[in-house]
Design an enzyme around this catalytic site. Structure first.
Site, PDB file in Angstrom:
ATOM      1  N   HIS A  45       0.838  -1.203   0.000  1.00  0.00           N
ATOM      2  CA  HIS A  45       0.000   0.000   0.000  1.00  0.00           C
ATOM      3  C   HIS A  45       0.877   1.259   0.000  1.00  0.00           C
ATOM      4  O   HIS A  45       0.602   2.220  -0.734  1.00  0.00           O
ATOM      5  CB  HIS A  45      -0.888   0.039   1.251  1.00  0.00           C
ATOM      6  CG  HIS A  45      -1.922  -1.048   1.329  1.00  0.00           C
ATOM      7  ND1 HIS A  45      -2.153  -1.778   2.474  1.00  0.00           N
ATOM      8  CD2 HIS A  45      -2.799  -1.524   0.409  1.00  0.00           C
ATOM      9  CE1 HIS A  45      -3.131  -2.638   2.264  1.00  0.00           C
ATOM     10  NE2 HIS A  45      -3.538  -2.518   1.018  1.00  0.00           N
ATOM     11  N   LYS A  58     -16.933  -6.650   4.562  1.00  0.00           N
ATOM     12  CA  LYS A  58     -16.045  -6.947   5.696  1.00  0.00           C
ATOM     13  C   LYS A  58     -16.608  -6.439   7.021  1.00  0.00           C
ATOM     14  O   LYS A  58     -15.879  -6.377   8.018  1.00  0.00           O
ATOM     15  CB  LYS A  58     -14.661  -6.318   5.447  1.00  0.00           C
ATOM     16  CG  LYS A  58     -13.937  -6.907   4.231  1.00  0.00           C
ATOM     17  CD  LYS A  58     -12.582  -6.258   4.014  1.00  0.00           C
ATOM     18  CE  LYS A  58     -11.874  -6.858   2.806  1.00  0.00           C
ATOM     19  NZ  LYS A  58     -10.653  -6.111   2.433  1.00  0.00           N
ATOM     20  N   ARG A 112      -2.545  -6.312  -8.216  1.00  0.00           N
ATOM     21  CA  ARG A 112      -1.494  -7.314  -8.020  1.00  0.00           C
ATOM     22  C   ARG A 112      -1.580  -8.437  -9.037  1.00  0.00           C
ATOM     23  O   ARG A 112      -0.582  -8.978  -9.467  1.00  0.00           O
ATOM     24  CB  ARG A 112      -1.577  -7.895  -6.604  1.00  0.00           C
ATOM     25  CG  ARG A 112      -1.188  -6.918  -5.517  1.00  0.00           C
ATOM     26  CD  ARG A 112      -1.656  -7.373  -4.182  1.00  0.00           C
ATOM     27  NE  ARG A 112      -3.109  -7.530  -4.196  1.00  0.00           N
ATOM     28  CZ  ARG A 112      -3.843  -7.898  -3.154  1.00  0.00           C
ATOM     29  NH1 ARG A 112      -3.252  -8.171  -2.019  1.00  0.00           N
ATOM     30  NH2 ARG A 112      -5.146  -8.005  -3.254  1.00  0.00           N
ATOM     31  N   SER A 133      -3.178  -7.597   3.024  1.00  0.00           N
ATOM     32  CA  SER A 133      -3.488  -7.472   4.459  1.00  0.00           C
ATOM     33  C   SER A 133      -3.900  -8.827   5.023  1.00  0.00           C
ATOM     34  O   SER A 133      -3.542  -9.176   6.157  1.00  0.00           O
ATOM     35  CB  SER A 133      -4.617  -6.452   4.663  1.00  0.00           C
ATOM     36  OG  SER A 133      -4.228  -5.187   4.204  1.00  0.00           O
TER      37      SER A 133
HETATM   38  O1  PNS Z   1      -9.348  -2.812   0.752  1.00  0.00           O
HETATM   39  P1  PNS Z   1     -10.718  -3.196   0.260  1.00  0.00           P
HETATM   40  O2  PNS Z   1     -11.587  -3.703   1.393  1.00  0.00           O
HETATM   41  O3  PNS Z   1     -10.675  -4.180  -0.878  1.00  0.00           O
HETATM   42  O4  PNS Z   1     -11.373  -1.850  -0.329  1.00  0.00           O
HETATM   43  C1  PNS Z   1     -12.704  -1.825  -0.808  1.00  0.00           C
HETATM   44  C2  PNS Z   1     -13.252  -0.399  -0.702  1.00  0.00           C
HETATM   45  C3  PNS Z   1     -13.221   0.043   0.769  1.00  0.00           C
HETATM   46  C4  PNS Z   1     -12.382   0.534  -1.527  1.00  0.00           C
HETATM   47  C5  PNS Z   1     -14.708  -0.386  -1.224  1.00  0.00           C
HETATM   48  O5  PNS Z   1     -15.486  -1.290  -0.469  1.00  0.00           O
HETATM   49  C6  PNS Z   1     -15.311   1.020  -1.171  1.00  0.00           C
HETATM   50  O6  PNS Z   1     -15.082   1.813  -2.054  1.00  0.00           O
HETATM   51  N1  PNS Z   1     -16.068   1.328  -0.074  1.00  0.00           N
HETATM   52  C7  PNS Z   1     -16.669   2.639   0.134  1.00  0.00           C
HETATM   53  C8  PNS Z   1     -18.199   2.570  -0.081  1.00  0.00           C
HETATM   54  C9  PNS Z   1     -18.489   2.598  -1.573  1.00  0.00           C
HETATM   55  O7  PNS Z   1     -18.336   3.596  -2.233  1.00  0.00           O
HETATM   56  N2  PNS Z   1     -18.917   1.421  -2.087  1.00  0.00           N
HETATM   57  C10 PNS Z   1     -19.187   1.257  -3.502  1.00  0.00           C
HETATM   58  C11 PNS Z   1     -17.909   0.913  -4.263  1.00  0.00           C
HETATM   59  S1  PNS Z   1     -18.200   0.641  -5.965  1.00  0.00           S
END
Ligand code: PNS
Length: 185
Positions: free
Chosen positions: A38, A62, A113, A150
């Site tokens: 990251h 999550k 990745r 992670s």
């Molecule tokens: O590290 P992650 O958990 O893979 O990241 C996913 C994340 C947090 C970037 C995604 O769930 C997100 O953008 N969450 C914010 C809420 C949102 O906008 N959801 C719609 C995404 S298309």
């Protein structure tokens, strides 16, 4: 059918973003915890954009499954990007697209990745545009970090393994403390 091979309709035009005097990118994620992969993406994004916000966002998939609470993730991420010019850390309280629009972000940045990441990122990039967010820029992970996640770090740490090759020192310490406070796997 893969998103990428769907019959092609013309892509919708990019939605307008609020004027911003400098090019801002938002790098969102759960960062549970932040890894050296990251940090590498933040450093490379900071070389492309004037400002980069590492945004700690909520991933609905999550919910209730984070190892570290959000304050700890925020503290560790701030510590990890300290010294990267133009980079800062914030919490994204709701939709990523709304956050980007409010800030006038030029782009969303994600690290890629492998192909599985692309399968996950492509629909999110399209949805974020449909929600009024900016384009998503995908940076290919550096080979040194291409296997680091992670989840991998948490798995190794949960068995008492050494995670210092994968995370900043403060993260390794925080993981050890957190895991000492809970029963092992
Ligand atoms: O590290 P992650 O958990 O893979 O990241 C996913 C994340 C947090 C970037 C995604 O769930 C997100 O953008 N969450 C914010 C809420 C949102 O906008 N959801 C719609 C995404 S298309």
């Amino acid at each position: 059918m893969s998103v990428l091979s769907a019959p092609s309709e013309p892509a919708p035009p990019s939605p307008p973003v609020a004027p911003h005097t400098s090019a801002l990118a938002v790098y969102p994620g759960s960062f549970d915890p932040i890894t050296l992969g990251h940090v590498d993406i933040v450093r490379r994004a900071a070389a492309l954009f004037d400002e980069v916000i590492l945004g700690i966002a909520h991933n609905a998939a999550k919910t209730g499954r984070h190892l570290l609470d959000i304050d700890t993730r925020l503290r560790l991420a701030r510590d990890a990007v300290e010294g990267i010019e133009g980079a800062r850390v914030e919490i994204i309280p709701g939709l990523l697209a709304d956050f980007c629009r409010e800030r006038g972000a030029r782009a969303i940045v994600k690290g890629l990745r492998h192909g599985t990441d692309l399968d996950a990122e492509a629909p999110m990039a399209l949805a974020n545009r449909e929600l009024g967010g900016p384009e998503t820029v995908l940076l290919i992970a550096s080979p040194a970090h291409a296997h680091v996640s992670s989840s991998l770090v948490k798995d190794i740490a949960s068995y008492g393994g050494d995670v210092t090759p994968y995370v900043p020192p403060a993260v390794a310490t925080a993981l050890a403390q957190r895991l000492a406070a809970t029963p092992g796997p």
